[in-house]
Design a protein around this motif. Structure first.
Motif, PDB file in Angstrom:
ATOM      1  N   ILE A  73       1.030  -1.173   0.123  1.00 33.53           N
ATOM      2  CA  ILE A  73      -0.082  -0.159  -0.191  1.00 33.53           C
ATOM      3  C   ILE A  73       0.919   1.327  -0.030  1.00 33.53           C
ATOM      4  O   ILE A  73       0.471   2.152  -0.835  1.00 33.53           O
ATOM      5  CB  ILE A  73      -0.851  -0.056   1.143  1.00 33.53           C
ATOM      6  N   LYS A  74       1.887   1.155   0.853  1.00 35.40           N
ATOM      7  CA  LYS A  74       2.740   2.350   0.648  1.00 35.40           C
ATOM      8  C   LYS A  74       3.495   2.803  -0.447  1.00 35.40           C
ATOM      9  O   LYS A  74       3.518   3.960  -0.778  1.00 35.40           O
ATOM     10  CB  LYS A  74       3.833   2.226   2.038  1.00 35.40           C
ATOM     11  N   GLU A  75       4.138   1.557  -1.045  1.00 34.19           N
ATOM     12  CA  GLU A  75       4.597   1.859  -2.460  1.00 34.19           C
ATOM     13  C   GLU A  75       3.706   2.279  -3.494  1.00 34.19           C
ATOM     14  O   GLU A  75       3.903   3.342  -4.172  1.00 34.19           O
ATOM     15  CB  GLU A  75       5.222   0.602  -2.772  1.00 34.19           C
ATOM     16  N   ALA A  76       2.412   1.674  -3.507  1.00 33.87           N
ATOM     17  CA  ALA A  76       1.508   1.977  -4.534  1.00 33.87           C
ATOM     18  C   ALA A  76       0.975   3.646  -4.169  1.00 33.87           C
ATOM     19  O   ALA A  76       0.667   4.365  -5.277  1.00 33.87           O
ATOM     20  CB  ALA A  76       0.362   1.197  -4.545  1.00 33.87           C
ATOM     21  N   THR A  77       0.765   3.855  -3.095  1.00 30.00           N
ATOM     22  CA  THR A  77       0.388   5.359  -2.880  1.00 30.00           C
ATOM     23  C   THR A  77       1.226   6.429  -3.110  1.00 30.00           C
ATOM     24  O   THR A  77       0.853   7.321  -3.795  1.00 30.00           O
ATOM     25  CB  THR A  77       0.200   5.386  -1.134  1.00 30.00           C
ATOM     26  N   THR A  78       2.487   6.025  -2.669  1.00 26.98           N
ATOM     27  CA  THR A  78       3.505   7.257  -3.208  1.00 26.98           C
ATOM     28  C   THR A  78       3.642   7.042  -4.723  1.00 26.98           C
ATOM     29  O   THR A  78       3.874   8.262  -5.106  1.00 26.98           O
ATOM     30  CB  THR A  78       4.735   6.742  -2.387  1.00 26.98           C
ATOM     31  N   LEU A  79       3.415   6.094  -5.263  1.00 21.83           N
ATOM     32  CA  LEU A  79       3.698   5.992  -6.775  1.00 21.83           C
ATOM     33  C   LEU A  79       2.747   7.251  -7.377  1.00 21.83           C
ATOM     34  O   LEU A  79       3.081   8.000  -8.077  1.00 21.83           O
ATOM     35  CB  LEU A  79       3.552   4.931  -7.330  1.00 21.83           C
ATOM     36  N   PHE A  80       1.250   6.896  -6.996  1.00 20.23           N
ATOM     37  CA  PHE A  80       0.400   7.812  -7.564  1.00 20.23           C
ATOM     38  C   PHE A  80       0.138   9.251  -6.978  1.00 20.23           C
ATOM     39  O   PHE A  80       0.001  10.253  -7.655  1.00 20.23           O
ATOM     40  CB  PHE A  80      -0.889   6.881  -7.572  1.00 20.23           C
ATOM     41  N   LEU A  81       0.724   9.457  -5.925  1.00 19.70           N
ATOM     42  CA  LEU A  81       0.663  10.681  -5.205  1.00 19.70           C
ATOM     43  C   LEU A  81       1.720  11.425  -5.907  1.00 19.70           C
ATOM     44  O   LEU A  81       1.744  12.640  -6.237  1.00 19.70           O
ATOM     45  CB  LEU A  81       0.732  10.678  -3.658  1.00 19.70           C
ATOM     46  N   LEU A  82       2.987  11.002  -6.029  1.00 14.48           N
ATOM     47  CA  LEU A  82       3.989  11.687  -6.793  1.00 14.48           C
ATOM     48  C   LEU A  82       3.851  11.864  -8.055  1.00 14.48           C
ATOM     49  O   LEU A  82       3.965  13.016  -8.577  1.00 14.48           O
ATOM     50  CB  LEU A  82       5.260  11.066  -6.590  1.00 14.48           C
ATOM     51  N   ARG A  83       3.208  11.221  -8.973  1.00 18.61           N
ATOM     52  CA  ARG A  83       2.572  11.394 -10.180  1.00 18.61           C
ATOM     53  C   ARG A  83       1.843  12.733 -10.070  1.00 18.61           C
ATOM     54  O   ARG A  83       1.700  13.601 -11.357  1.00 18.61           O
ATOM     55  CB  ARG A  83       1.761  10.217 -10.737  1.00 18.61           C
ATOM     56  N   CYS A  84       1.077  12.972  -9.170  1.00 21.87           N
ATOM     57  CA  CYS A  84       0.360  14.362  -9.023  1.00 21.87           C
ATOM     58  C   CYS A  84       1.078  15.375  -8.450  1.00 21.87           C
ATOM     59  O   CYS A  84       0.211  16.472  -8.139  1.00 21.87           O
ATOM     60  CB  CYS A  84      -0.998  13.677  -8.256  1.00 21.87           C
ATOM     61  N   GLY A  85       2.211  15.227  -8.220  1.00 22.60           N
ATOM     62  CA  GLY A  85       2.949  16.044  -7.234  1.00 22.60           C
ATOM     63  C   GLY A  85       2.507  16.278  -5.677  1.00 22.60           C
ATOM     64  O   GLY A  85       2.501  17.382  -5.454  1.00 22.60           O
ATOM     65  N   LEU A  86       2.059  15.184  -5.447  1.00 19.32           N
ATOM     66  CA  LEU A  86       1.590  15.288  -3.868  1.00 19.32           C
ATOM     67  C   LEU A  86       2.486  14.331  -3.078  1.00 19.32           C
ATOM     68  O   LEU A  86       2.996  13.281  -3.690  1.00 19.32           O
ATOM     69  CB  LEU A  86       0.372  14.718  -3.840  1.00 19.32           C
ATOM     70  N   THR A  87       2.482  14.608  -1.831  1.00 17.07           N
ATOM     71  CA  THR A  87       2.757  13.633  -0.943  1.00 17.07           C
ATOM     72  C   THR A  87       1.536  13.464   0.030  1.00 17.07           C
ATOM     73  O   THR A  87       0.473  13.946  -0.083  1.00 17.07           O
ATOM     74  CB  THR A  87       4.127  14.217   0.027  1.00 17.07           C
ATOM     75  N   GLU A  88       1.705  12.402   1.113  1.00 11.60           N
ATOM     76  CA  GLU A  88       0.388  12.204   1.824  1.00 11.60           C
ATOM     77  C   GLU A  88       0.248  13.517   2.645  1.00 11.60           C
ATOM     78  O   GLU A  88      -0.975  13.644   3.182  1.00 11.60           O
ATOM     79  CB  GLU A  88       0.875  11.355   2.873  1.00 11.60           C
ATOM     80  N   GLU A  89       1.174  14.360   2.606  1.00 17.04           N
ATOM     81  CA  GLU A  89       0.779  15.621   3.530  1.00 17.04           C
ATOM     82  C   GLU A  89       0.387  16.811   2.561  1.00 17.04           C
ATOM     83  O   GLU A  89      -0.200  17.902   3.026  1.00 17.04           O
ATOM     84  CB  GLU A  89       2.085  16.041   4.318  1.00 17.04           C
TER      85      GLU A  89
END
Length: 209
Positions: free
Chosen positions: A189-205
């Motif tokens: 979950i962590k790897e997949a979440t980071t992958l798609f957030l970064l594609r959007c220019g995002l982090t969890e924060e």
């Protein structure tokens, strides 16, 4: 709900779950009503008290899966916060795929054969995708995320999250996990979440600075 109604509902759920397992393994043509009855722990005669045919049951299962996915994984559920919405979608989707892999395999098998039974269900899926695309476009227009292709972004999230159910055997070999050992869902979950957030220019924060 009366006791009789409750018993009937529970039996329908037992039959549905058994049919998902059988259809996921053998497809519509390769699954017999006897096999479904055996998997449900009932006689064939009892099964036919609840269903008229395996084709009707197959359609019922498809409808159940499409409606369930729409309720659980709808990306537009948190339109005001893209990081939360994307993270929640990926977490829920992956946890569901890991816990109920036969549902993903059932659906994948239907799609792989050209989706001949999906005609009654495409409209609902397309509507959900279009609504989510509208949310993603509003995020882009509002400067909340980097520009992405809304449709392909959803398809790619779907592909990554489904992979761990549809290709579970391969994943287990590569991750050195025995068939009866739980997969490391937190890592996945962590790897997949980071992958798609970064594609959007995002982090969890929030936005990447």
């Amino acid at each position: 709900m009366t006791a009789a109604e409750k018993k009937r509902r529970e039996m329908r759920e037992t039959i549905r779950d058994a049919s998902i397992r059988e259809f996921a393994r053998n497809g519509l043509a390769g699954t017999s009503t006897q096999a479904i009855a055996d998997a449900a722990g009932i006689t064939k005669a009892q099964l036919h008290y609840y269903i008229s045919s395996k084709e009707e049951l197959y359609q019922e299962v498809l409808r159940y899966i499409v409606e369930q996915w729409r309720e659980i994984f709808f990306l537009a559920a948190s339109p005001e916060d893209p990081a939360t919405a994307i993270s929640r979608y990926i977490e829920q989707k992956l946890k569901h795929a890991l816990e109920y892999p036969d549902i993903s395999r059932f659906f994948a098998r239907e799609i792989a054969r050209g989706a001949p039974e999906m005609s009654p269900h495409w409209c609902g899926l397309r509507k959900a995708v279009e609504e989510a695309s509208g949310v993603i476009n509003r995020w882009i227009e509002g400067g909340k995320i980097k520009p992405v292709d809304p449709l392909l972004f959803q398809i790619n999230m779907w592909a990554v999250t489904q992979h761990y159910a549809e290709y579970e055997a391969q994943v287990r070999v590569l991750m050195n996990k025995a068939a009866d050992a739980p997969l490391d869902d937190g890592r996945i979950i962590k790897e997949a979440t980071t992958l798609f957030l970064l594609r959007c220019g995002l982090t969890e924060e929030g936005m990447v600075s």
